[in-house]
Write an enzyme that holds these catalytic residues in place. Structure first.
Site, PDB file in Angstrom:
ATOM      1  N   GLY A   1       1.429  -4.021   3.428  1.00 59.36           N
ATOM      2  CA  GLY A   1       1.402  -5.469   3.468  1.00 59.36           C
ATOM      3  C   GLY A   1       2.757  -6.057   3.824  1.00 59.36           C
ATOM      4  O   GLY A   1       3.798  -5.547   3.426  1.00 59.36           O
TER       5      GLY A   1
ATOM      6  N   CYS B   1       0.811  -1.224   0.000  1.00 61.30           N
ATOM      7  CA  CYS B   1       0.000   0.000   0.000  1.00 61.30           C
ATOM      8  C   CYS B   1       0.840   1.268   0.000  1.00 61.30           C
ATOM      9  O   CYS B   1       0.356   2.327  -0.377  1.00 61.30           O
ATOM     10  CB  CYS B   1      -0.947   0.012   1.195  1.00 61.30           C
ATOM     11  SG  CYS B   1      -2.169  -1.310   1.186  1.00 61.30           S
TER      12      CYS B   1
ATOM     13  N   HIS C   1      -9.085   3.720  -1.724  1.00 63.97           N
ATOM     14  CA  HIS C   1      -7.710   3.281  -1.508  1.00 63.97           C
ATOM     15  C   HIS C   1      -7.210   2.507  -2.723  1.00 63.97           C
ATOM     16  O   HIS C   1      -7.124   1.271  -2.703  1.00 63.97           O
ATOM     17  CB  HIS C   1      -7.672   2.412  -0.250  1.00 63.97           C
ATOM     18  CG  HIS C   1      -6.320   1.938   0.167  1.00 63.97           C
ATOM     19  ND1 HIS C   1      -5.140   2.456  -0.331  1.00 63.97           N
ATOM     20  CD2 HIS C   1      -5.954   0.967   1.068  1.00 63.97           C
ATOM     21  CE1 HIS C   1      -4.118   1.836   0.231  1.00 63.97           C
ATOM     22  NE2 HIS C   1      -4.584   0.922   1.075  1.00 63.97           N
TER      23      HIS C   1
ATOM     24  N   ARG D   1     -19.914   9.118   0.777  1.00 69.23           N
ATOM     25  CA  ARG D   1     -21.326   8.889   1.110  1.00 69.23           C
ATOM     26  C   ARG D   1     -21.785   9.935   2.116  1.00 69.23           C
ATOM     27  O   ARG D   1     -21.139  10.156   3.141  1.00 69.23           O
ATOM     28  CB  ARG D   1     -21.531   7.488   1.696  1.00 69.23           C
ATOM     29  CG  ARG D   1     -21.058   6.361   0.795  1.00 69.23           C
ATOM     30  CD  ARG D   1     -21.434   4.995   1.378  1.00 69.23           C
ATOM     31  NE  ARG D   1     -20.840   3.913   0.607  1.00 69.23           N
ATOM     32  CZ  ARG D   1     -19.717   3.281   0.951  1.00 69.23           C
ATOM     33  NH1 ARG D   1     -19.081   3.639   2.051  1.00 69.23           N
ATOM     34  NH2 ARG D   1     -19.227   2.301   0.214  1.00 69.23           N
TER      35      ARG D   1
ATOM     36  N   CYS E   1       0.279   2.084   6.680  1.00 76.32           N
ATOM     37  CA  CYS E   1       0.619   0.676   6.889  1.00 76.32           C
ATOM     38  C   CYS E   1       0.740  -0.027   5.540  1.00 76.32           C
ATOM     39  O   CYS E   1       0.151   0.406   4.543  1.00 76.32           O
ATOM     40  CB  CYS E   1      -0.437   0.007   7.755  1.00 76.32           C
ATOM     41  SG  CYS E   1      -2.125   0.137   7.138  1.00 76.32           S
TER      42      CYS E   1
ATOM     43  N   SER F   1     -11.298   0.745   4.221  1.00 73.35           N
ATOM     44  CA  SER F   1     -11.089   1.507   2.992  1.00 73.35           C
ATOM     45  C   SER F   1     -11.843   0.887   1.827  1.00 73.35           C
ATOM     46  O   SER F   1     -12.118  -0.316   1.806  1.00 73.35           O
ATOM     47  CB  SER F   1      -9.594   1.567   2.659  1.00 73.35           C
ATOM     48  OG  SER F   1      -9.054   0.266   2.541  1.00 73.35           O
TER      49      SER F   1
END
Length: 380
Positions: free
Chosen positions: A368, A89, A336, A208, A366, A235
């Site tokens: 993976g 990420c 994301h 939203r 953060c 996300s």
């Protein structure tokens, strides 16, 4: 010694899964922001020494070094190279770090950094479909199960004693802040509208309005029976791309361009592969220690909202005014697009710093495998 300064930062609107950008090839989406970022300063692309591009699912349409494909798709001279980075990420945030380091070292005079992910066209995890990416020695050390980020998010909620209501309240706040930013026109300076199928797409598709705790409470836990993590407080799966133009002050002066910010500090850390997502905490501490700055010096923080439990655990470790954290919403509301998210966050943070005359901003996310980048920008 050279410095590394950002002279332009742009992003595409973020499309929700199977939404407005789903018909756009990721190389073409990348090409769009490449064109847009050099247009912001009027520089000839022939001046770009390299393009460093983040992308996570490097398979199918996102393989064959998508950075180079994007350069050529943008119509840039074939003398401009490109390379593709995977730090999960944080891939495009790492691209910023690599680009800034190259400029400071004198390897580059100017580099475009950023990334892309089209999660509608290249589904998350598809790169693992050809085989298990974890070998026997990893399994011997950590166990046979492939690390699951959602389970990690649940473990973090447990460790920091975060309730389902707290996670849902955070998600509502993300959407509310993003909607307020849209209403105030705050994203207009950073978004490069794109024409798709004859229609102009100029706004993020995932925000939203009017959500309530009651509606979020009705959603089923996604990863553990009786758990707290749901699709509503995690996300969104998204399509997006962002780019920043990094150079040194001498080159910026030659171009007649005023730098926006300096890459002040850049760090990366490893963290436990499960729960995987705690890395922003030590990354923040490392960035502050290396920079010589304190939390009070930082005027805005971007902590990626992979799951609501991640920034909430981070906040529990640092006494920070929460109005300074993700002030324009985050990945829960905006989306994301994995390989493009680091550059998207940085673009949003930089424009917020400009609008508010904020000297220092800190971004962390953060990643993976148990990693995290942290970057401090200084407004110029």
């Amino acid at each position: 010694m050279n410095d590394a300064v950002i002279v332009a930062a742009v992003r595409a609107p973020v499309g929700k899964r199977n939404g407005a950008l789903s018909s756009v090839h990721p190389a073409d989406l990348s090409a769009h922001v490449l064109e847009s970022v050099v247009a912001r300063v009027g520089v000839d692309p022939v001046e770009i020494d390299d393009v460093i591009w983040g992308c996570v699912s490097q398979i199918g349409e996102q393989t064959f070094d998508i950075a180079r494909t994007a350069v050529l798709s943008a119509g840039w001279p074939d003398s401009v190279p490109g390379t593709t980075v995977d730090r999960q990420c944080g891939s495009s945030q790492q691209a910023v770090h690599f680009g800034a380091a190259g400029v400071i070292a004198g390897h580059y005079d100017a580099v475009v950094v950023g990334g892309v992910e089209s999660m509608s066209r290249v589904p998350m995890g598809s790169a693992n479909a050809a085989g298990n990416p974890i070998g026997e020695r990893y399994i011997e050390r950590f166990g046979a199960a492939f690390p699951n980020q959602g389970v990690g998010a649940e473990m973090i909620a447990d460790q920091w004693r975060l309730s389902r209501t707290q996670l849902d309240e955070f998600a509502l706040r993300s959407h509310a802040r993003a909607a307020a930013a849209v209403d105030a026109g705050l994203f207009e300076s950073e978004i490069a509208p794109i024409v798709v199928d004859g229609k102009v797409v100029d706004a993020d598709g995932g925000i939203r309005r009017g959500g309530t705790l009651e509606t979020l409470a009705a959603l089923r836990p996604a990863f553990r029976e009786g758990g707290s993590v749901t699709a509503g407080n995690a996300s969104q799966i998204s399509d997006g791309s962002a780019a920043l133009l990094v150079t040194n002050s001498e080159t910026a002066t030659r171009w007649g361009v005023k730098p926006l910010a300096r890459v002040h500090t850049a760090v990366v850390v490893g963290s436990p592969p499960m729960p995987m997502l705690t890395g922003p905490i030590p990354a923040t501490r490392k960035a502050l220690a290396k920079s010589g700055l304190s939390l009070d010096d930082i005027g805005v923080f971007e902590v990626n909202e992979a799951f609501a439990s991640v920034p909430l655990a981070w906040a529990a470790e640092f006494e920070v005014d929460q109005a300074k954290v993700n002030p324009r919403g985050g990945a829960i509301a905006l989306g994301h697009p994995l390989g493009g998210s680091g550059a998207r966050l940085m673009t949003t943070m930089l424009h917020h710093m400009i609008d508010g005359n904020i000297r220092f901003g800190l971004q962390t996310m953060c990643e993976g495998g148990g990693q995290a980048n942290a970057t401090i920008l200084e407004l110029l």
